[in-house]
Design a protein around this motif. Structure first.
Motif, short mmCIF file in Angstrom:
data_model
loop_
_atom_site.label_atom_id
_atom_site.label_comp_id
_atom_site.label_asym_id
_atom_site.label_seq_id
_atom_site.Cartn_x
_atom_site.Cartn_y
_atom_site.Cartn_z
N SER A 1 20.76 80.83 63.74
CA SER A 1 21.35 82.13 63.63
C SER A 1 20.88 82.99 64.89
CB SER A 1 20.80 82.77 62.35
OG SER A 1 21.41 84.08 62.21
N THR A 2 19.60 82.92 64.89
CA THR A 2 18.75 83.83 66.22
C THR A 2 19.36 83.30 67.43
OG1 THR A 2 16.89 83.99 64.91
CG2 THR A 2 16.73 84.33 67.40
N TYR A 3 19.72 81.68 67.70
CA TYR A 3 20.38 81.25 68.77
C TYR A 3 21.84 81.63 69.12
CZ TYR A 3 21.67 77.74 72.48
OH TYR A 3 22.16 77.21 73.29
N TYR A 4 22.59 81.85 67.96
CA TYR A 4 23.93 82.37 67.90
C TYR A 4 23.91 83.87 68.30
CZ TYR A 4 25.54 77.98 66.24
OH TYR A 4 26.15 76.82 65.96
N GLN A 5 22.98 84.67 67.75
CA GLN A 5 22.86 86.13 67.99
C GLN A 5 22.43 86.07 69.46
OE1 GLN A 5 22.84 89.11 65.59
NE2 GLN A 5 23.64 89.27 67.59
N LEU A 6 21.73 85.39 70.32
CA LEU A 6 21.40 85.50 71.55
C LEU A 6 22.48 85.39 72.33
CD1 LEU A 6 17.88 83.81 72.07
CD2 LEU A 6 18.58 86.28 72.86
N LEU A 7 23.52 84.05 71.91
CA LEU A 7 24.72 84.03 72.79
C LEU A 7 25.63 85.18 72.55
CD1 LEU A 7 25.18 80.12 72.03
CD2 LEU A 7 24.09 81.35 73.90
N THR A 8 25.62 85.84 71.29
CA THR A 8 26.62 87.05 71.46
C THR A 8 26.11 88.18 72.06
OG1 THR A 8 26.92 86.28 68.97
CG2 THR A 8 27.43 88.57 69.59
N PHE A 9 24.80 88.31 72.01
CA PHE A 9 24.35 89.60 73.14
C PHE A 9 24.63 89.32 74.56
CE2 PHE A 9 21.05 91.27 69.64
CZ PHE A 9 22.21 92.23 69.33
N ILE B 1 34.90 92.20 68.38
CA ILE B 1 35.51 90.84 68.54
C ILE B 1 34.24 89.80 68.57
CG2 ILE B 1 36.82 89.36 69.68
CD1 ILE B 1 38.73 91.45 70.54
N SER B 2 33.31 90.09 69.43
CA SER B 2 32.14 89.40 69.88
C SER B 2 31.24 89.49 68.51
CB SER B 2 31.29 90.33 70.85
OG SER B 2 30.14 89.27 71.30
N ASN B 3 31.16 90.59 67.65
CA ASN B 3 30.31 90.51 66.62
C ASN B 3 31.16 89.60 65.52
OD1 ASN B 3 28.28 92.25 67.46
ND2 ASN B 3 29.57 94.01 67.11
N ALA B 4 32.44 89.71 65.37
CA ALA B 4 33.30 89.00 64.32
C ALA B 4 32.86 87.42 64.64
CB ALA B 4 34.71 89.29 64.48
N GLU B 5 33.00 86.97 65.87
CA GLU B 5 32.93 85.73 66.27
C GLU B 5 31.47 85.14 65.91
OE1 GLU B 5 33.93 85.56 70.27
OE2 GLU B 5 35.93 85.44 70.00
N TYR B 6 30.34 86.09 66.04
CA TYR B 6 29.11 85.66 65.59
C TYR B 6 28.93 85.43 64.09
CZ TYR B 6 24.41 86.43 64.06
OH TYR B 6 23.30 86.32 63.29
N SER B 7 29.65 86.55 63.33
CA SER B 7 29.58 86.53 61.84
C SER B 7 30.30 85.02 61.21
CB SER B 7 30.24 87.53 61.41
OG SER B 7 29.66 89.04 61.82
N LYS B 8 31.32 84.60 62.18
CA LYS B 8 31.86 83.26 61.93
C LYS B 8 30.90 82.31 61.87
CE LYS B 8 35.20 80.18 61.59
NZ LYS B 8 36.35 79.99 60.65
N LEU B 9 30.27 82.35 62.96
CA LEU B 9 29.17 81.06 63.18
C LEU B 9 27.87 81.29 62.27
CD1 LEU B 9 28.96 81.17 67.16
CD2 LEU B 9 29.95 79.42 65.56
N ASP B 10 27.57 82.46 62.14
CA ASP B 10 26.59 82.74 61.19
C ASP B 10 26.67 82.55 59.66
OD1 ASP B 10 23.64 83.89 61.06
OD2 ASP B 10 24.73 85.44 59.59
#
Length: 469
Positions: free
Chosen positions: A182-190, A446-455
């Motif tokens: 989750s932290t890794y995906y959040q980093l990629l989102t940022f 959109i970026s946050n939504a894509e992260y929410s999908k992964l998370d």
């Protein structure tokens, strides 16, 4: 005949005690009302006999860089290492409970010097002080028969405690895998949002140049120039905030890796994919897959067996004690055959009055068992809720992302159209500002939504009990 009965009667009584012990200890059975087929909601997804949780985390998180981070965290994380030490401690207690069936034995040499007081009756009769030496090498042993199953219950309680620490270790690993991913995906989102903001800054700087040129041409006023410049400052401030968030997340991931804070190597958000097919498994599978649920049941089993042990304290205990060795008042004769001695004592001890200690211990064990049952039930319900929540979020994200992309495209066109109209003097520059702000917000959404999908995929995997294999 007398000798025959002196041997036979104790054997019969002892056999009766052993037979009675079968009724003294209850056998644990999993509460049937805890798990049912409606544990989690599967309205839109059919259940399967194979659960997503049984798949290795390497098959779920296919990014090779993320895999390296997860493997390092599982090896170095401090919480995982603490859990391993808890397993080691529980294993020692388990070995101790198994050794409780064996007798105790102690041995050693002793020397005793003795003289009586002249002010005692014997001292006054002798009217002189006598001195005595005694040397001995002796051994003492004791053994308690487990006629009511108390030692057996304590052993089973320690087995459950050991298995509970193993499950707790698995739960730590499951949570750790999810936290790293989750932290890794959040980093990629940022990182992705940083790209969006940088592109926005470049676009807004070009708009600022255009606005300044239109102002020089007399088409726009200084107000429009200042507003355009404010938009640039706004985007640049967002960029600073993103950089701060990236640094904080890198520090968090470094902590999960049990390393000093440092920059984290990573790929891109576009390279990440979650499994398209999701198999939840039957609700009862949660008891086998969710390590925290397993740990809660083992705590219930431990409390159940401790209640059996506490109940056995009400009944008489059969103890066998003895001592033997060599003793002499003269060191020269210590190792003589005449110095040998031995004694054996067997007896039943029935507690009668002991300040209510046994009753209190039993009542406390009943309360602890009820608490463990309620915690087990709550852990199962919580697991079902987490699966339902994660599944709902995961299923809804595709539609949400699709709409957000359409929204973002509409705002992008509105920026182009409004800017063109301003260039021809057919629109107010406030329309350009509003369109620009809305477009940036839409891109970030959109970026946050894509992260929410992964998370949500990560959370669903963890909620089903995956990640520790």
């Amino acid at each position: 005949m007398k000798k025959y009965f002196s041997i036979k009667i104790p054997l019969i009584l002892f056999s009766a005690f052993l037979l009675t012990s079968c009724m003294a200890r209850e056998t644990y059975e999993r509460p049937k009302e805890v798990v049912n087929e409606n544990l989690f909601r599967t309205d839109l997804l059919p259940k399967d006999s194979v659960s997503l949780a049984t798949i290795s985390w390497r098959d779920i998180f296919t990014d090779p860089v993320l895999q390296q981070h997860i493997a390092k965290a599982l090896e170095n994380n401090l919480d995982v290492r603490v859990a391993l030490q808890n397993i080691s401690a529980a294993d020692s207690y388990l070995k101790q409970s198994k050794a409780a069936y064996f007798p105790t034995l102690s041995a050693g040499p002793n020397y005793t010097f003795q003289t009586q007081s002249l002010n005692t009756q014997s001292g006054q009769l002798l009217n002189q002080r006598k001195y005595g030496d005694q040397f001995d090498i002796s051994a003492n042993f004791g053994w308690e028969a487990d006629i009511w199953g108390k030692l057996r219950a304590q052993e089973k309680a320690e087995v459950a405690n050991y298995l509970g620490t193993v499950a707790a270790h698995q739960a730590v690993k499951s949570d750790l895998v999810a936290a790293v991913a989750s932290t890794y995906y959040q980093l990629l989102t940022f990182d992705d949002q940083k790209r969006i903001i940088n592109e926005t800054i470049s676009l807004r700087k070009k708009n600022l140049e255009t606005t300044s040129a239109l102002k020089d041409a007399g088409t726009l006023t200084e107000v429009a120039v200042q507003q355009s410049e404010a938009l640039v400052f706004n985007a640049e401030s967002l960029l600073i905030n993103i950089d701060v968030q990236i640094a904080l997340l890198e520090n968090t991931l470094s902590l999960l890796l049990a390393e000093p804070s440092h920059a984290i190597t990573r790929t891109t958000i576009d390279a990440q994919k979650m499994p398209v097919s999701l198999a939840l498994g039957y609700p009862a599978n949660l008891l086998a897959n969710r390590p925290d649920v397993k740990a809660a049941e083992y705590r219930l089993m431990n409390a159940f067996e401790m209640t059996n042990a506490a109940k056995a304290n009400f009944y008489p205990s059969l103890r066998l004690t003895g001592s033997g060795g060599i003793v002499s008042g003269d060191l020269d004769n210590l190792f003589s055959a005449n110095s040998l001695f031995a004694n054996v004592v067997a007896g039943l001890v029935q507690p009668i009055l002991n300040k209510r200690q046994i009753r209190t211990q039993y009542e406390v064990s009943l309360a602890n068992k009820e608490v463990a049952y309620l915690n087990f039930r709550r852990s199962v319900l919580t697991a079902g809720k987490e699966v339902s929540d994660a599944l709902k979020i995961y299923q809804s994200q595709d539609s949400f992302i699709s709409l957000k992309r359409k929204e973002g495209e509409a705002y992008r066109k509105s920026v182009d159209y409004s800017q063109e109209l301003v260039n021809y003097g057919l629109a107010n520059y406030l329309e350009v500002i509003n369109a620009s702000v809305n477009h940036l917000n839409a891109e970030l959404n959109i970026s946050n939504a894509e992260y929410s999908k992964l998370d949500a995929g990560v959370e669903l995997y963890r909620a089903l009990g995956g990640g520790w294999r």
